[in-house]
Design an enzyme around this catalytic site. Structure first.
Site, short mmCIF file in Angstrom:
data_model
loop_
_atom_site.label_atom_id
_atom_site.label_comp_id
_atom_site.label_asym_id
_atom_site.label_seq_id
_atom_site.Cartn_x
_atom_site.Cartn_y
_atom_site.Cartn_z
N GLY A 82 7.72 9.87 1.21
CA GLY A 82 7.94 8.28 0.87
C GLY A 82 7.01 7.88 -0.39
N ARG B 63 1.58 10.15 -14.94
CA ARG B 63 0.78 9.79 -16.20
C ARG B 63 -0.36 10.77 -16.52
NH1 ARG B 63 -2.91 6.39 -18.18
NH2 ARG B 63 -2.67 5.37 -20.11
N GLY B 64 -1.19 10.80 -15.58
CA GLY B 64 -2.45 11.43 -15.50
C GLY B 64 -2.34 13.07 -15.74
N ARG C 106 13.11 12.91 0.62
CA ARG C 106 13.02 13.70 2.10
C ARG C 106 13.99 14.78 1.79
NH1 ARG C 106 8.77 11.02 4.07
NH2 ARG C 106 8.62 8.84 4.28
N ASP D 145 1.67 14.49 3.90
CA ASP D 145 1.60 15.95 4.33
C ASP D 145 2.67 16.80 4.41
OD1 ASP D 145 2.73 13.96 6.16
OD2 ASP D 145 1.53 14.45 7.91
N THR E 172 0.42 8.59 -0.59
CA THR E 172 1.02 8.21 0.57
C THR E 172 0.18 6.75 0.94
OG1 THR E 172 1.38 8.38 2.84
CG2 THR E 172 -0.14 9.68 2.05
N ILE E 173 1.21 5.89 1.57
CA ILE E 173 0.35 4.62 1.86
C ILE E 173 -0.32 4.91 3.32
CG2 ILE E 173 2.20 3.03 0.49
CD1 ILE E 173 3.13 2.41 3.49
N ASP E 174 0.18 6.02 3.79
CA ASP E 174 -0.38 6.29 5.36
C ASP E 174 -1.95 6.44 5.33
OD1 ASP E 174 2.15 5.76 6.15
OD2 ASP E 174 2.60 7.72 6.34
N ASP F 208 -3.03 9.52 5.44
CA ASP F 208 -3.03 10.50 6.91
C ASP F 208 -3.18 11.90 6.20
OD1 ASP F 208 -0.58 10.72 5.38
OD2 ASP F 208 0.44 10.92 7.37
N GLY G 126 2.34 3.67 8.79
CA GLY G 126 1.35 4.59 9.01
C GLY G 126 1.70 5.86 9.70
N ARG G 127 2.99 6.05 10.12
CA ARG G 127 3.38 7.00 10.89
C ARG G 127 2.45 7.10 12.17
NH1 ARG G 127 7.53 10.85 9.07
NH2 ARG G 127 7.18 9.98 6.85
N LYS H 241 -9.01 -19.75 22.41
CA LYS H 241 -7.92 -19.21 21.33
C LYS H 241 -6.60 -20.08 21.57
CE LYS H 241 -9.99 -14.69 19.76
NZ LYS H 241 -10.22 -15.45 18.28
N LYS H 242 -6.18 -20.73 20.36
CA LYS H 242 -4.76 -21.51 20.06
C LYS H 242 -3.76 -20.45 19.97
CE LYS H 242 -6.41 -25.69 21.11
NZ LYS H 242 -7.18 -25.36 22.20
O1 F6P Z 1 5.26 8.08 4.94
C1 F6P Z 1 5.07 7.05 4.14
C2 F6P Z 1 6.05 6.21 5.49
O2 F6P Z 1 6.17 4.73 4.67
C3 F6P Z 1 5.69 6.01 6.62
O3 F6P Z 1 4.71 5.04 6.87
C4 F6P Z 1 6.94 5.77 7.47
O4 F6P Z 1 6.74 6.03 8.65
C5 F6P Z 1 7.78 6.49 6.87
O5 F6P Z 1 7.31 6.93 5.37
C6 F6P Z 1 9.11 5.87 6.54
O6 F6P Z 1 10.07 6.82 5.88
P1 F6P Z 1 11.45 6.60 5.40
O7 F6P Z 1 11.05 5.66 4.09
O8 F6P Z 1 11.76 7.68 4.90
O9 F6P Z 1 12.18 5.64 6.16
#
Ligand code: F6P
Length: 319
Positions: free
Chosen positions: A11, A21-22, A72, A103, A125-127, A129, A170-171, A213-214
């Site tokens: 992803g 670039r780095g 992928r 990962d 990765t944004i996760d 993880d 976040g998977r 709480k509303k």
């Molecule tokens: O690993 C990054 C991520 O965005 C996860 O948060 C999410 O579960 C997955 O990739 C989604 O994958 P795809 O873009 O292949 O559907």
């Protein structure tokens, strides 16, 4: 070492371009040649490899996504596919490879390393993880995107006195949900680390209603349940209108924040330094603000990321 390759895989994440670039700029400044591999391991297998120069990475530091493309490519689990990949790298005389990804991408880098081909992994990765690093490239940018969405949901949910459920990516890792929820002032946090206990959630929501709480916002990590069904369940049980919002791939895009650009630049340059020092089979991280590297096999097989128990406790207290 004279020639290195670089690819982005899995992803995409904001800051991947800054990382490439780095790698490129550091390698060129050290007199190395750099080759870009398009669309991750898939492009490596298909021999889509091109030499990069300074200009190839001009005007990309501020751009989301990855100009090299990503994919992928589960086929990379097969040994004959990896053998072809190594052959392609050798065809171009590339001595080592920098892999930027999560990962799954590390797993490919680990396998290549085990086959005798030196790889360095950068956590993109944004996760958040990936073991061996406090932050992954893209995580903090995505967090800002999620917080922005939560702020907007707060406006409408408070106007209508509704309960909002927001599903965060976040998977199998709850970091993005937890941190965004704390920053967004969410009332309830459900992550793979906490698990989902519907009765318990309901009890807490009722407790909140009793306190006056509303409206309320529930942040939940993807893949845990069907959030629309959960919204219906809460609405049926509490009599409060409830809506679910799935943020989806919006979280993956956008300009990287300053932190991610700097992190990516440091990590990209550090990967080249490691290769020049003769290291291979390593993954790069940032820990206590310092660049660090770990054995990539050890990182995948043995190292575990800490669960931020104290932050879950804090979130409970602030509820
Ligand atoms: O690993 C990054 C991520 O965005 C996860 O948060 C999410 O579960 C997955 O990739 C989604 O994958 P795809 O873009 O292949 O559907």
């Amino acid at each position: 070492i004279k020639k290195i390759g670089v690819l982005t895989s899995g992803g995409d994440a904001p800051g991947m371009n800054a990382a490439v670039r780095g790698v490129v700029r550091m390698a060129l400044s050290e007199g190395l040649e750099v080759y870009g591999i398009y669309d991750g391991y898939q492009g490596l297998h298909q021999n889509r490899i091109e030499k990069l120069d300074r200009k190839s990475v001009s005007d990309v530091i501020n751009k989301g996504g990855t100009f090299l493309g990503s994919a992928r490519f589960p086929e990379f689990k097969e040994e004959h596919v990896r053998e072809q990949a190594i052959e392609n790298l050798k065809l171009h005389g590339i001595d080592a490879l920098v892999v930027i990804g999560g990962d799954g991408s590390y797993m490919g880098a680990k396998k290549l390393t085990e086959m005798g081909y030196p790889c360095i992994g950068l956590p993109g990765t944004i996760d958040n993880d990936v073991a061996g690093t406090d932050y992954t490239i893209g995580y903090l940018t995505a967090m800002n995107t999620v917080i922005d969405a939560i702020d907007r949901l707060r406006d409408t949910s408070s106007s209508h006195q509704r309960i909002s459920i927001v599903e965060v990516m976040g998977r199998h890792c709850g970091d993005l949900t937890l941190m965004s929820a704390i920053a967004g002032g969410c009332e309830y946090i459900i992550t793979p680390e906490t698990g989902l206990n519907k009765e318990n959630l309901l009890e807490k929501i009722k407790e909140g209603i009793d306190k006056g709480k509303k409206h309320a916002i529930i942040a939940i990590t993807e893949l845990m349940t069907d959030v629309n069904e959960l919204a219906k369940y809460i609405e049926d049980q509490t009599g409060r209108e409830t809506r679910a919002t799935v943020l989806g791939h919006i979280q993956r895009g956008g300009q990287p924040t300053a932190f991610d650009r700097i992190l990516a630049s440091r990590m990209g340059a550090y990967a080249v330094e490691l290769l020049m020092e003769g290291h291979g089979g390593r993954c790069v991280g940032i820990q206590n603000e310092q660049m660090v590297h770990h054995d990539i096999i050890d990182a995948i097989e043995n190292m575990r990321r800490p669960v931020r128990t104290e932050l879950y406790t804090l979130a409970e207290k602030l509820f």
